[in-house]
Design a protein around this motif. Structure first.
Motif, PDB file in Angstrom:
ATOM      1  N   HIS A  41       0.841  -1.198   0.000  1.00  0.00           N
ATOM      2  CA  HIS A  41       0.000   0.000   0.000  1.00  0.00           C
ATOM      3  C   HIS A  41       0.881   1.255   0.000  1.00  0.00           C
ATOM      4  CE1 HIS A  41      -3.524   2.450   0.811  1.00  0.00           C
ATOM      5  NE2 HIS A  41      -2.902   2.998   1.837  1.00  0.00           N
ATOM      6  N   SER A  42       1.912   1.238   0.865  1.00  0.00           N
ATOM      7  CA  SER A  42       2.882   2.344   0.884  1.00  0.00           C
ATOM      8  C   SER A  42       3.958   2.010  -0.147  1.00  0.00           C
ATOM      9  CB  SER A  42       3.491   2.477   2.283  1.00  0.00           C
ATOM     10  OG  SER A  42       4.288   1.339   2.584  1.00  0.00           O
ATOM     11  N   ALA A  50      10.545  -2.645   9.235  1.00  0.00           N
ATOM     12  CA  ALA A  50      11.046  -3.460  10.353  1.00  0.00           C
ATOM     13  C   ALA A  50      11.735  -2.585  11.394  1.00  0.00           C
ATOM     14  CB  ALA A  50      11.995  -4.533   9.830  1.00  0.00           C
ATOM     15  N   VAL A  51      12.529  -1.603  10.932  1.00  0.00           N
ATOM     16  CA  VAL A  51      13.239  -0.726  11.880  1.00  0.00           C
ATOM     17  C   VAL A  51      12.236   0.151  12.636  1.00  0.00           C
ATOM     18  CG1 VAL A  51      14.888   1.189  12.066  1.00  0.00           C
ATOM     19  CG2 VAL A  51      15.416  -0.775  10.603  1.00  0.00           C
ATOM     20  N   THR A  52      11.221   0.652  11.932  1.00  0.00           N
ATOM     21  CA  THR A  52      10.189   1.471  12.585  1.00  0.00           C
ATOM     22  C   THR A  52       9.478   0.653  13.660  1.00  0.00           C
ATOM     23  OG1 THR A  52       9.868   2.734  10.560  1.00  0.00           O
ATOM     24  CG2 THR A  52       8.106   2.851  12.191  1.00  0.00           C
ATOM     25  N   ASP A  53       9.126  -0.598  13.336  1.00  0.00           N
ATOM     26  CA  ASP A  53       8.455  -1.452  14.319  1.00  0.00           C
ATOM     27  C   ASP A  53       9.374  -1.768  15.508  1.00  0.00           C
ATOM     28  OD1 ASP A  53       5.773  -1.821  14.005  1.00  0.00           O
ATOM     29  OD2 ASP A  53       5.960  -3.584  12.715  1.00  0.00           O
ATOM     30  N   ALA A  54      10.689  -1.864  15.250  1.00  0.00           N
ATOM     31  CA  ALA A  54      11.625  -2.112  16.350  1.00  0.00           C
ATOM     32  C   ALA A  54      11.660  -0.906  17.296  1.00  0.00           C
ATOM     33  CB  ALA A  54      13.018  -2.412  15.795  1.00  0.00           C
ATOM     34  N   VAL A  55      11.663   0.306  16.727  1.00  0.00           N
ATOM     35  CA  VAL A  55      11.663   1.524  17.561  1.00  0.00           C
ATOM     36  C   VAL A  55      10.365   1.598  18.368  1.00  0.00           C
ATOM     37  CG1 VAL A  55      11.628   4.057  17.517  1.00  0.00           C
ATOM     38  CG2 VAL A  55      13.184   2.805  15.993  1.00  0.00           C
ATOM     39  N   LEU A  56       9.230   1.389  17.671  1.00  0.00           N
ATOM     40  CA  LEU A  56       7.927   1.459  18.358  1.00  0.00           C
ATOM     41  C   LEU A  56       7.818   0.356  19.403  1.00  0.00           C
ATOM     42  CD1 LEU A  56       5.628   2.216  15.269  1.00  0.00           C
ATOM     43  CD2 LEU A  56       6.386   3.835  17.043  1.00  0.00           C
ATOM     44  N   GLN A  67      -0.612   2.191  13.735  1.00  0.00           N
ATOM     45  CA  GLN A  67      -0.505   3.654  13.646  1.00  0.00           C
ATOM     46  C   GLN A  67      -0.718   4.182  12.227  1.00  0.00           C
ATOM     47  OE1 GLN A  67       2.353   5.928  15.707  1.00  0.00           O
ATOM     48  NE2 GLN A  67       2.888   4.342  17.175  1.00  0.00           N
ATOM     49  N   PHE A  68      -0.313   3.376  11.229  1.00  0.00           N
ATOM     50  CA  PHE A  68      -0.411   3.814   9.825  1.00  0.00           C
ATOM     51  C   PHE A  68      -1.094   2.704   9.023  1.00  0.00           C
ATOM     52  CE2 PHE A  68       3.488   5.505  11.736  1.00  0.00           C
ATOM     53  CZ  PHE A  68       3.266   6.868  11.621  1.00  0.00           C
ATOM     54  N   PRO A  69      -2.399   2.499   9.213  1.00  0.00           N
ATOM     55  CA  PRO A  69      -3.087   1.353   8.599  1.00  0.00           C
ATOM     56  C   PRO A  69      -2.996   1.346   7.074  1.00  0.00           C
ATOM     57  CG  PRO A  69      -4.592   2.682   9.964  1.00  0.00           C
ATOM     58  CD  PRO A  69      -3.269   3.366   9.991  1.00  0.00           C
ATOM     59  N   ASP A  70      -2.888   0.122   6.517  1.00  0.00           N
ATOM     60  CA  ASP A  70      -2.698   0.031   5.065  1.00  0.00           C
ATOM     61  C   ASP A  70      -4.013   0.191   4.295  1.00  0.00           C
ATOM     62  OD1 ASP A  70      -3.907  -2.397   5.431  1.00  0.00           O
ATOM     63  OD2 ASP A  70      -2.179  -3.616   4.843  1.00  0.00           O
ATOM     64  N   ASN A  71      -5.102   0.523   5.026  1.00  0.00           N
ATOM     65  CA  ASN A  71      -6.337   0.854   4.298  1.00  0.00           C
ATOM     66  C   ASN A  71      -6.620   2.365   4.369  1.00  0.00           C
ATOM     67  OD1 ASN A  71      -7.047   1.097   6.958  1.00  0.00           O
ATOM     68  ND2 ASN A  71      -8.583  -0.558   6.948  1.00  0.00           N
ATOM     69  N   HIS A  82       8.822   8.663   6.183  1.00  0.00           N
ATOM     70  CA  HIS A  82       7.884   9.376   7.057  1.00  0.00           C
ATOM     71  C   HIS A  82       7.552   8.564   8.307  1.00  0.00           C
ATOM     72  CE1 HIS A  82       4.420  11.727   8.346  1.00  0.00           C
ATOM     73  NE2 HIS A  82       3.770  10.593   8.445  1.00  0.00           N
ATOM     74  N   PHE A  83       7.343   7.234   8.138  1.00  0.00           N
ATOM     75  CA  PHE A  83       6.968   6.388   9.281  1.00  0.00           C
ATOM     76  C   PHE A  83       8.109   6.321  10.298  1.00  0.00           C
ATOM     77  CE2 PHE A  83       4.581   3.871   5.794  1.00  0.00           C
ATOM     78  CZ  PHE A  83       3.511   4.746   5.839  1.00  0.00           C
ATOM     79  N   LEU A  84       9.343   6.172   9.790  1.00  0.00           N
ATOM     80  CA  LEU A  84      10.482   6.084  10.714  1.00  0.00           C
ATOM     81  C   LEU A  84      10.710   7.427  11.411  1.00  0.00           C
ATOM     82  CD1 LEU A  84      12.686   4.504  12.060  1.00  0.00           C
ATOM     83  CD2 LEU A  84      14.155   4.873  10.070  1.00  0.00           C
ATOM     84  N   LYS A  85      10.625   8.513  10.642  1.00  0.00           N
ATOM     85  CA  LYS A  85      10.787   9.846  11.256  1.00  0.00           C
ATOM     86  C   LYS A  85       9.762  10.050  12.359  1.00  0.00           C
ATOM     87  CE  LYS A  85      12.614  12.375   7.258  1.00  0.00           C
ATOM     88  NZ  LYS A  85      12.174  13.196   6.129  1.00  0.00           N
ATOM     89  N   GLU A  86       8.530   9.610  12.101  1.00  0.00           N
ATOM     90  CA  GLU A  86       7.445   9.754  13.076  1.00  0.00           C
ATOM     91  C   GLU A  86       7.742   8.932  14.343  1.00  0.00           C
ATOM     92  OE1 GLU A  86       4.175  11.402  14.512  1.00  0.00           O
ATOM     93  OE2 GLU A  86       4.982  11.937  12.544  1.00  0.00           O
TER      94      GLU A  86
END
Ligand code: MG
Length: 165
Positions: A41-42, A50-56, A67-71, A82-86
């Motif tokens: 989707h993105s 994977a890195v964003t999910d590790a941080v979260l 946080q950022f649904p694929d729908n 954008h997701f990692l920066k967030e």
């Protein structure tokens, strides 16, 4: 007990397909030349996901997909930078900074080794750490399973956070 470090783990995978089903191959925020790309989707950047999910995960917050649904049309074709920066912003707001990241990318083709320095350089900017604090390892699937047959990219990532306040 007020710990000064926290660890997080992230995993992501995307199916790879020829265009138009598969988009351009983007990993670690960089466009990588290949005939197949992720069905997503993105932008389908499995490394940044994977890195964003590790941080979260280290922060104990809702994961990327929550946080950022694929729908959500806002994230259609979105750059995963954008997701990692967030996620990094959320870490900073809670008093945490990244220590280091270690990620393993399972991909049959192309070999990631020639992109390693560029990936470390780009991701280090997103994570606000020196490039030697971002490690990227590439592994093939030895010709076995969906990774080995070039039909999938998989990424495992571990992140260490330090308390800054
Ligand atoms: Mg993903």
């Amino acid at each position: 007990m007020n710990p000064s470090i926290r660890v997080g783990h992230g995993y992501d995978c995307h199916r790879l397909a020829l265009p138009p089903e598969g988009g351009p191959l983007v990993l670690g925020g960089l466009r990588i030349e290949h005939d197949m790309g992720p069905v997503a989707h993105s932008d389908g950047d499995a490394l940044l996901h994977a890195v964003t999910d590790a941080v979260l995960g280290a922060l104990g917050l809702d994961d990327l997909g929550t946080q950022f649904p694929d729908n959500d049309p806002r994230w259609h074709g979105a750059s995963s930078d954008h997701f990692l920066k967030e996620a990094i912003l959320q870490a900073q707001n809670l008093g945490w900074t990244v220590g280091n990241v270690d990620a393993t990318v399972l991909l049959e083709r192309p070999r990631l080794i020639k992109h390693r320095s560029a990936l470390r350089e780009h991701m280090s900017k997103l994570l606000h750490v020196p490039p030697d604090s971002v490690n990227i390892k590439g592994k093939s699937g030895e010709g076995l399973g969906p990774v080995g047959q070039g039909q999938m990219v998989e990424v495992h990532a571990t992140v260490l956070l330090h308390r800054i306040s």
